[in-house]
Design a protein around this motif. Structure first.
Motif, PDB file in Angstrom:
ATOM      1  N   TYR A 315       0.819  -1.211   0.000  1.00  0.00           N
ATOM      2  CA  TYR A 315       0.000   0.000   0.000  1.00  0.00           C
ATOM      3  C   TYR A 315       0.855   1.264   0.000  1.00  0.00           C
ATOM      4  N   SER A 316       1.979   1.239   0.747  1.00  0.00           N
ATOM      5  CA  SER A 316       2.793   2.443   0.904  1.00  0.00           C
ATOM      6  C   SER A 316       4.267   2.070   0.935  1.00  0.00           C
ATOM      7  N   ALA A 317       5.070   2.749   0.137  1.00  0.00           N
ATOM      8  CA  ALA A 317       6.499   2.438   0.037  1.00  0.00           C
ATOM      9  C   ALA A 317       7.232   2.654   1.351  1.00  0.00           C
ATOM     10  N   ARG A 318       6.726   3.527   2.218  1.00  0.00           N
ATOM     11  CA  ARG A 318       7.432   3.813   3.471  1.00  0.00           C
ATOM     12  C   ARG A 318       7.396   2.622   4.420  1.00  0.00           C
ATOM     13  N   ASN A 319       6.522   1.633   4.155  1.00  0.00           N
ATOM     14  CA  ASN A 319       6.434   0.453   5.003  1.00  0.00           C
ATOM     15  C   ASN A 319       7.283  -0.712   4.512  1.00  0.00           C
ATOM     16  N   VAL A 320       7.912  -0.556   3.358  1.00  0.00           N
ATOM     17  CA  VAL A 320       8.678  -1.664   2.778  1.00  0.00           C
ATOM     18  C   VAL A 320       9.832  -2.067   3.682  1.00  0.00           C
ATOM     19  N   GLU A 321      10.552  -1.077   4.247  1.00  0.00           N
ATOM     20  CA  GLU A 321      11.720  -1.441   5.053  1.00  0.00           C
ATOM     21  C   GLU A 321      11.336  -2.222   6.303  1.00  0.00           C
ATOM     22  N   ILE A 322      10.169  -1.944   6.887  1.00  0.00           N
ATOM     23  CA  ILE A 322       9.735  -2.718   8.052  1.00  0.00           C
ATOM     24  C   ILE A 322       9.386  -4.139   7.630  1.00  0.00           C
ATOM     25  N   PHE A 323       8.694  -4.276   6.502  1.00  0.00           N
ATOM     26  CA  PHE A 323       8.322  -5.612   6.035  1.00  0.00           C
ATOM     27  C   PHE A 323       9.545  -6.476   5.770  1.00  0.00           C
ATOM     28  N   VAL A 324      10.543  -5.955   5.065  1.00  0.00           N
ATOM     29  CA  VAL A 324      11.697  -6.793   4.723  1.00  0.00           C
ATOM     30  C   VAL A 324      12.478  -7.192   5.974  1.00  0.00           C
ATOM     31  N   LEU A 325      12.523  -6.319   6.976  1.00  0.00           N
ATOM     32  CA  LEU A 325      13.191  -6.680   8.229  1.00  0.00           C
ATOM     33  C   LEU A 325      12.461  -7.833   8.915  1.00  0.00           C
ATOM     34  N   LEU A 326      11.139  -7.775   8.928  1.00  0.00           N
ATOM     35  CA  LEU A 326      10.361  -8.821   9.578  1.00  0.00           C
ATOM     36  C   LEU A 326      10.387 -10.124   8.787  1.00  0.00           C
ATOM     37  N   ALA A 327      10.386 -10.025   7.462  1.00  0.00           N
ATOM     38  CA  ALA A 327      10.284 -11.230   6.624  1.00  0.00           C
ATOM     39  C   ALA A 327      11.584 -12.010   6.552  1.00  0.00           C
ATOM     40  N   ALA A 328      12.721 -11.355   6.753  1.00  0.00           N
ATOM     41  CA  ALA A 328      14.005 -12.028   6.582  1.00  0.00           C
ATOM     42  C   ALA A 328      14.168 -13.203   7.537  1.00  0.00           C
ATOM     43  N   VAL A 329      13.665 -13.088   8.756  1.00  0.00           N
ATOM     44  CA  VAL A 329      13.872 -14.127   9.784  1.00  0.00           C
ATOM     45  C   VAL A 329      13.103 -15.405   9.453  1.00  0.00           C
ATOM     46  N   PRO A 330      11.777 -15.378   9.266  1.00  0.00           N
ATOM     47  CA  PRO A 330      11.076 -16.618   8.911  1.00  0.00           C
ATOM     48  C   PRO A 330      11.505 -17.162   7.550  1.00  0.00           C
ATOM     49  N   ALA A 331      11.874 -16.278   6.620  1.00  0.00           N
ATOM     50  CA  ALA A 331      12.338 -16.749   5.319  1.00  0.00           C
ATOM     51  C   ALA A 331      13.635 -17.538   5.457  1.00  0.00           C
ATOM     52  N   ALA A 332      14.558 -17.038   6.276  1.00  0.00           N
ATOM     53  CA  ALA A 332      15.822 -17.748   6.489  1.00  0.00           C
ATOM     54  C   ALA A 332      15.574 -19.097   7.155  1.00  0.00           C
ATOM     55  N   GLU A 333      14.669 -19.142   8.122  1.00  0.00           N
ATOM     56  CA  GLU A 333      14.363 -20.415   8.783  1.00  0.00           C
ATOM     57  C   GLU A 333      13.792 -21.420   7.795  1.00  0.00           C
ATOM     58  N   MET A 334      12.892 -20.968   6.932  1.00  0.00           N
ATOM     59  CA  MET A 334      12.267 -21.873   5.977  1.00  0.00           C
ATOM     60  C   MET A 334      13.285 -22.398   4.961  1.00  0.00           C
ATOM     61  N   VAL A 335      14.149 -21.519   4.453  1.00  0.00           N
ATOM     62  CA  VAL A 335      15.157 -21.944   3.479  1.00  0.00           C
ATOM     63  C   VAL A 335      16.133 -22.924   4.114  1.00  0.00           C
ATOM     64  N   SER A 336      16.574 -22.654   5.329  1.00  0.00           N
ATOM     65  CA  SER A 336      17.495 -23.561   6.017  1.00  0.00           C
ATOM     66  C   SER A 336      16.854 -24.919   6.248  1.00  0.00           C
ATOM     67  N   ASP A 337      15.597 -24.912   6.671  1.00  0.00           N
ATOM     68  CA  ASP A 337      14.883 -26.164   6.883  1.00  0.00           C
ATOM     69  C   ASP A 337      14.747 -26.933   5.577  1.00  0.00           C
ATOM     70  N   GLY A 338      14.503 -26.225   4.497  1.00  0.00           N
ATOM     71  CA  GLY A 338      14.405 -26.883   3.194  1.00  0.00           C
ATOM     72  C   GLY A 338      15.711 -27.511   2.761  1.00  0.00           C
ATOM     73  N   LEU A 339      16.824 -26.830   3.012  1.00  0.00           N
ATOM     74  CA  LEU A 339      18.129 -27.390   2.669  1.00  0.00           C
ATOM     75  C   LEU A 339      18.431 -28.649   3.471  1.00  0.00           C
ATOM     76  N   GLN A 340      18.033 -28.663   4.722  1.00  0.00           N
ATOM     77  CA  GLN A 340      18.284 -29.837   5.555  1.00  0.00           C
ATOM     78  C   GLN A 340      17.430 -31.022   5.133  1.00  0.00           C
ATOM     79  N   ARG A 341      16.223 -30.766   4.659  1.00  0.00           N
ATOM     80  CA  ARG A 341      15.324 -31.842   4.263  1.00  0.00           C
ATOM     81  C   ARG A 341      15.562 -32.306   2.823  1.00  0.00           C
ATOM     82  N   ALA A 342      16.215 -31.470   2.040  1.00  0.00           N
ATOM     83  CA  ALA A 342      16.331 -31.749   0.608  1.00  0.00           C
ATOM     84  C   ALA A 342      16.976 -33.094   0.275  1.00  0.00           C
ATOM     85  N   PRO A 343      18.083 -33.495   0.959  1.00  0.00           N
ATOM     86  CA  PRO A 343      18.711 -34.770   0.574  1.00  0.00           C
ATOM     87  C   PRO A 343      17.787 -35.980   0.684  1.00  0.00           C
TER      88      PRO A 343
END
Length: 547
Positions: A315-343
């Motif tokens: 909705y507003s560009a001024r909120n993008v920096e807050i969103f990316v800060l919040l999203a980085a943590v669960p995104a990193a957890e999900m990617v790491s979990d995927g790498l561990q399960r991939a083999p």
């Protein structure tokens, strides 16, 4: 060699936390324009002068001190504490200190974000997602109070994600109310902290909808009550400001006014054709996937935060920096979990081998990043940055000054030589710069304090800048005899066509127009940039040398 020795050796080398700390500095000073990026907004100027005024008078202003159009009208200097801190730095160590302190805030923000993501993910994945978050927020890296809202968002997020004590509530929640007092007086984004706490409270109460076990329900209730009490305490803490509850009313009225959403750039939606947008899109996709994965696990905090902040960021560009800060943590957890399960996944053999190799590589980096550190590399980076910005002749990216190709540096100098320090009509971006340069000798027509000037005043100003009908009466109403504008401003074109105004200065960055009824200004006529196609108008007062 004993197994413990390698870890002791590796602690002597820079850690990945150092890399996360230095990453935004590299982005800023090597990939962007460095100090000129941080000083790319004129608002920095009036913030610094506000802080210096508070230090000189020992109180927070309650009425306007900068304009001649709304002088003495009520004004909420709602970011006064940032103004004081950075105004003090500016008084004692110059603009270079403002640049250094802003750079330090950015570096700390992403170092702490990496440490938070590292708790639940591989170090390399956490660093990669921190890099994406940094790139996604870089469009708003300006030496202004909102940088501290980014830092406080990560601090609150870290505390809320922290380990729980025996009672089921994070042991560090008591830190949030006093931190909220600071946040409230530093920047108006303090409501982000309360929304974060509310999401964690809702996550605990949502357990009651799916859990039948008595002990788990009691634990969820204790946690939920703990978060709610913390949110209430933080809400009360926001009242500790110079304006009390009136600050909240003012902010609500400002954000609820549709005029600003349609006319202030940072309130409008993100331009998806910019480089920043691709990093936002990456975290938008990964954040959505992480929200779905956590929802399946019965963890509702991130799905709630995603629903709220993804909407606000779109909705507003001024909120993008807050969103990316919040999203980085669960995104990193999900990617790491995927790498561990991939083999073990049903994938092509070559793909399983590649993912297994990548997972092993990230595990090696985890071992390198373990153990306590002195973070000497981060300290060295800040010392090197300080040496560069304080150098007698720093490179352009390290020069702590307003960019003369963006701001009317030369034109303002000529007006000063002519003895004119105020009463000039100019655009709001340049108004903040003129406050920094001319206050207290002169007053400005308008600056970046959009909440102060109000929708009605700003609407008439926008019409005048667009050379819409009635602009002549508008300038006459405020007794304007001098206009300072960029060459491409629509009003600049209208002034050149008007016999009532003379173009008296043009350096390709700024043009100065003087009313035909006013006393001529003894200006040195700079050579205009040929690309602008400007010509000197009749009646220009020329001098054969600078005064």
């Amino acid at each position: 060699m004993p197994p413990s020795q390698p870890s002791r050796v590796f602690r002597l080398f820079p850690s990945m936390t150092d890399a996360a700390f230095m990453m935004p500095l590299v982005f800023l000073f090597c990939g962007m324009q460095g100090a000129r990026t941080l000083l790319g907004d004129g608002d920095t100027g009036w913030h610094l002068r506000t802080g210096e005024w508070i230090l000189a008078h020992g109180r927070v202003p309650t009425s306007d001190i900068f304009s001649f159009t709304r002088s003495g009208q009520p004004w909420f200097a709602w970011e006064w504490l940032w103004d004081v801190l950075f105004g003090w730095l500016h008084l004692h160590a110059g603009m270079a200190a403002v640049v250094l302190a802003s750079s330090l805030v950015l570096a700390l923000t992403f170092a702490l974000l990496f440490r938070l993501a590292r708790r639940t993910s591989d170090a390399l994945v956490a660093l990669a997602l921190t890099l994406v978050a940094a790139a996604g927020s870089a469009g708003h890296w300006l030496a202004r109070p909102h940088l501290l809202s980014m830092l406080f968002t990560v601090i609150f997020y870290s505390i809320l994600e922290g380990s729980s004590g025996a009672c089921g509530v994070s042991r560090r929640l008591w830190l949030l109310p006093p931190l909220m007092v600071l946040w409230t007086n530093l920047h108006g984004g303090f409501f982000v902290g309360i929304l974060l706490i509310g999401a964690y409270a809702a996550g605990q109460f949502a357990v009651l909808l799916r859990v039948t076990g008595g002990e788990e329900r009691r634990l969820a209730l204790r946690r939920g009550r703990g978060y709610l009490l913390t949110a209430a305490a933080c809400g009360a803490a926001t009242l500790v400001n110079p304006y009390g509850y009136r600050l909240h009313i003012h902010i609500f009225q400002y954000l609820a006014d549709g005029f600003y959403r349609g006319n202030v750039m940072e309130f409008q939606s993100l331009n998806f054709q910019t480089g920043q947008a691709r990093y936002f899109e990456i975290l938008l996709v990964l954040g959505a996937a992480a929200a779905f994965a956590r929802l399946r696990q019965g963890r509702i905090e991130w799905p709630l935060l995603f629903a709220v902040w993804a909407h606000l960021a779109l909705y507003s560009a001024r909120n993008v920096e807050i969103f990316v800060l919040l999203a980085a943590v669960p995104a990193a957890e999900m990617v790491s979990d995927g790498l561990q399960r991939a083999p073990a996944a049903r994938l092509a053999a070559w793909l399983r081998r590649a993912l297994a190799s990548l997972a092993g590589f990230t595990r090696e980096w985890n071992s390198l990043d373990g153990g306590p550190r002195w973070y000497a590399a981060s300290v060295a980076a800040m010392l090197a940055l300080a040496a560069l910005v304080y150098a007698p002749q720093p490179p352009p990216a390290w020069r702590a000054a307003y960019d003369p190709k963006t701001f009317p540096v030369a034109a303002a100098g000529e007006l000063e030589k002519a003895g004119l320090y105020g009463g000039v009509f100019t655009e709001d971006l340049w108004g903040g710069y003129l406050i920094y340069r001319e206050y207290p000798r002169g007053r400005v027509f308008i600056d970046g304090r959009s909440d102060f000037y109000g929708a009605e005043f700003a609407g008439r100003y926008i019409k005048a800048m667009g050379a819409q009908a009635g602009w002549e009466r508008y300038l006459t109403r405020y007794g304007v005899e001098t206009v300072l504008l960029p060459p491409d401003a629509p009003l600049a074109g209208a002034l050149k066509q008007s016999s009532a105004w003379h173009l008296v200065y043009d350096d390709g960055v700024a043009q100065i127009f003087r009313s035909a009824r006013a006393m001529p200004l003894p200006l040195w006529q700079a050579a205009a940039d040929p690309s602008h196609g400007q010509s000197q108008s009749a009646g220009v007062a020329l001098k054969d040398k600078q005064l």
